[in-house]
Design a protein around this motif. Structure first.
Motif, PDB file in Angstrom:
ATOM      1  N   ALA A  90      -2.724 -12.734   5.018  1.00  0.00           N
ATOM      2  CA  ALA A  90      -1.516 -11.921   4.860  1.00  0.00           C
ATOM      3  C   ALA A  90      -1.011 -11.999   3.418  1.00  0.00           C
ATOM      4  O   ALA A  90      -0.598 -10.980   2.846  1.00  0.00           O
ATOM      5  N   ALA A  91      -1.059 -13.186   2.822  1.00  0.00           N
ATOM      6  CA  ALA A  91      -0.627 -13.327   1.432  1.00  0.00           C
ATOM      7  C   ALA A  91      -1.523 -12.519   0.512  1.00  0.00           C
ATOM      8  O   ALA A  91      -1.034 -11.871  -0.428  1.00  0.00           O
ATOM      9  N   ALA A  92      -2.824 -12.516   0.773  1.00  0.00           N
ATOM     10  CA  ALA A  92      -3.750 -11.731  -0.042  1.00  0.00           C
ATOM     11  C   ALA A  92      -3.457 -10.243   0.105  1.00  0.00           C
ATOM     12  O   ALA A  92      -3.471  -9.491  -0.886  1.00  0.00           O
ATOM     13  N   GLN A  93      -3.180  -9.804   1.322  1.00  0.00           N
ATOM     14  CA  GLN A  93      -2.867  -8.394   1.542  1.00  0.00           C
ATOM     15  C   GLN A  93      -1.575  -7.999   0.833  1.00  0.00           C
ATOM     16  O   GLN A  93      -1.493  -6.944   0.204  1.00  0.00           O
ATOM     17  N   VAL A  94      -0.562  -8.855   0.932  1.00  0.00           N
ATOM     18  CA  VAL A  94       0.714  -8.569   0.274  1.00  0.00           C
ATOM     19  C   VAL A  94       0.513  -8.542  -1.240  1.00  0.00           C
ATOM     20  O   VAL A  94       1.023  -7.662  -1.938  1.00  0.00           O
ATOM     21  N   SER A  95      -0.250  -9.500  -1.748  1.00  0.00           N
ATOM     22  CA  SER A  95      -0.515  -9.550  -3.183  1.00  0.00           C
ATOM     23  C   SER A  95      -1.255  -8.301  -3.647  1.00  0.00           C
ATOM     24  O   SER A  95      -0.925  -7.718  -4.684  1.00  0.00           O
ATOM     25  N   ALA A  96      -2.242  -7.864  -2.880  1.00  0.00           N
ATOM     26  CA  ALA A  96      -2.987  -6.654  -3.233  1.00  0.00           C
ATOM     27  C   ALA A  96      -2.069  -5.441  -3.202  1.00  0.00           C
ATOM     28  O   ALA A  96      -2.135  -4.579  -4.096  1.00  0.00           O
ATOM     29  N   GLU A  97      -1.204  -5.357  -2.210  1.00  0.00           N
ATOM     30  CA  GLU A  97      -0.276  -4.235  -2.106  1.00  0.00           C
ATOM     31  C   GLU A  97       0.699  -4.244  -3.279  1.00  0.00           C
ATOM     32  O   GLU A  97       0.980  -3.194  -3.878  1.00  0.00           O
ATOM     33  N   VAL A  98       1.199  -5.406  -3.635  1.00  0.00           N
ATOM     34  CA  VAL A  98       2.117  -5.517  -4.774  1.00  0.00           C
ATOM     35  C   VAL A  98       1.387  -5.117  -6.054  1.00  0.00           C
ATOM     36  O   VAL A  98       1.944  -4.416  -6.907  1.00  0.00           O
ATOM     37  N   SER A  99       0.137  -5.530  -6.198  1.00  0.00           N
ATOM     38  CA  SER A  99      -0.638  -5.153  -7.382  1.00  0.00           C
ATOM     39  C   SER A  99      -0.824  -3.641  -7.445  1.00  0.00           C
ATOM     40  O   SER A  99      -0.707  -3.038  -8.522  1.00  0.00           O
ATOM     41  N   ARG A 100      -1.127  -3.029  -6.291  1.00  0.00           N
ATOM     42  CA  ARG A 100      -1.267  -1.572  -6.254  1.00  0.00           C
ATOM     43  C   ARG A 100       0.051  -0.888  -6.651  1.00  0.00           C
ATOM     44  O   ARG A 100       0.062   0.071  -7.427  1.00  0.00           O
ATOM     45  N   GLN A 101       1.151  -1.401  -6.133  1.00  0.00           N
ATOM     46  CA  GLN A 101       2.450  -0.817  -6.462  1.00  0.00           C
ATOM     47  C   GLN A 101       2.760  -1.009  -7.951  1.00  0.00           C
ATOM     48  O   GLN A 101       3.277  -0.096  -8.606  1.00  0.00           O
ATOM     49  N   ASP A 102       2.455  -2.195  -8.476  1.00  0.00           N
ATOM     50  CA  ASP A 102       2.683  -2.451  -9.900  1.00  0.00           C
ATOM     51  C   ASP A 102       1.840  -1.506 -10.757  1.00  0.00           C
ATOM     52  O   ASP A 102       2.326  -0.966 -11.755  1.00  0.00           O
ATOM     53  N   GLU A 103       0.584  -1.320 -10.373  1.00  0.00           N
ATOM     54  CA  GLU A 103      -0.288  -0.405 -11.119  1.00  0.00           C
ATOM     55  C   GLU A 103       0.262   1.016 -11.072  1.00  0.00           C
ATOM     56  O   GLU A 103       0.255   1.725 -12.080  1.00  0.00           O
ATOM     57  N   ALA A 104       0.741   1.435  -9.911  1.00  0.00           N
ATOM     58  CA  ALA A 104       1.300   2.781  -9.778  1.00  0.00           C
ATOM     59  C   ALA A 104       2.543   2.935 -10.646  1.00  0.00           C
ATOM     60  O   ALA A 104       2.717   3.943 -11.353  1.00  0.00           O
ATOM     61  N   LEU A 105       3.418   1.924 -10.638  1.00  0.00           N
ATOM     62  CA  LEU A 105       4.629   1.971 -11.465  1.00  0.00           C
ATOM     63  C   LEU A 105       4.269   1.981 -12.950  1.00  0.00           C
ATOM     64  O   LEU A 105       4.866   2.715 -13.741  1.00  0.00           O
ATOM     65  N   LEU A 106       3.305   1.157 -13.334  1.00  0.00           N
ATOM     66  CA  LEU A 106       2.889   1.095 -14.735  1.00  0.00           C
ATOM     67  C   LEU A 106       2.297   2.429 -15.181  1.00  0.00           C
ATOM     68  O   LEU A 106       2.609   2.924 -16.267  1.00  0.00           O
ATOM     69  N   SER A 107       1.482   3.013 -14.318  1.00  0.00           N
ATOM     70  CA  SER A 107       0.884   4.310 -14.638  1.00  0.00           C
ATOM     71  C   SER A 107       1.971   5.364 -14.800  1.00  0.00           C
ATOM     72  O   SER A 107       1.956   6.169 -15.747  1.00  0.00           O
TER      73      SER A 107
END
Length: 147
Positions: A90-107
């Protein structure tokens, strides 16, 4: 008397009619306990068998409880290991989701910054002309004020 029975314990009562002597025990020296001794002696093997069965059942119950406790401990340990793995997943999934969101925000932020830069750069010639015109006006205005 050849053989004693329950009915022999009492004397026969007189025939119906006027009051007569009441029936009383004929043999009171042995009493009812003497009549029950053979019954209880006949039950001794069954009592011993029942006690043995109860003892065996109690031992089996203790063994079943011990086995159930061992099984419950094993299940609990497995559940602890499974929960640790589930937490990590679950922590890995949350971390991956946060990374995806961060990448989207950065883009999105990069796109907005590029758009602002483009708009700013497109206005530079216009603003530069306006500034030069204002400076010329100021300088011309100064020259006329002082001369």
């Amino acid at each position: 008397m050849a053989r004693n029975s329950l009915l022999d314990r009492f004397r026969p009562v007189g025939a119906p009619g006027p009051a007569g002597p009441a029936g009383v025990p004929a043999q009171d020296d042995e009493g009812p306990a003497a009549e029950l001794i053979p019954v209880f002696e006949a039950l001794d093997p069954q009592i011993e068998a029942a006690q043995a069965t109860a003892g065996n059942a109690a031992e089996q119950a203790r063994e079943s409880v011990a086995a159930a406790r061992r099984q419950a401990a094993a299940l609990l340990e497995q559940a602890r290991m499974d929960s640790a793995a589930a937490r990590a997943e679950a922590a890995a999934q949350v971390s991956a989701e946060v990374s995806r969101q961060d990448e989207a925000l950065l883009s999105e932020a990069r796109q907005e910054a590029a758009e602002l830069r483009r708009r700013g750069e497109s206005r530079v010639p216009e603003l530069a002309s306006a500034i030069v015109a204002d400076l010329v006006q100021v300088l011309l205005g100064r020259g006329t004020d002082s001369g």
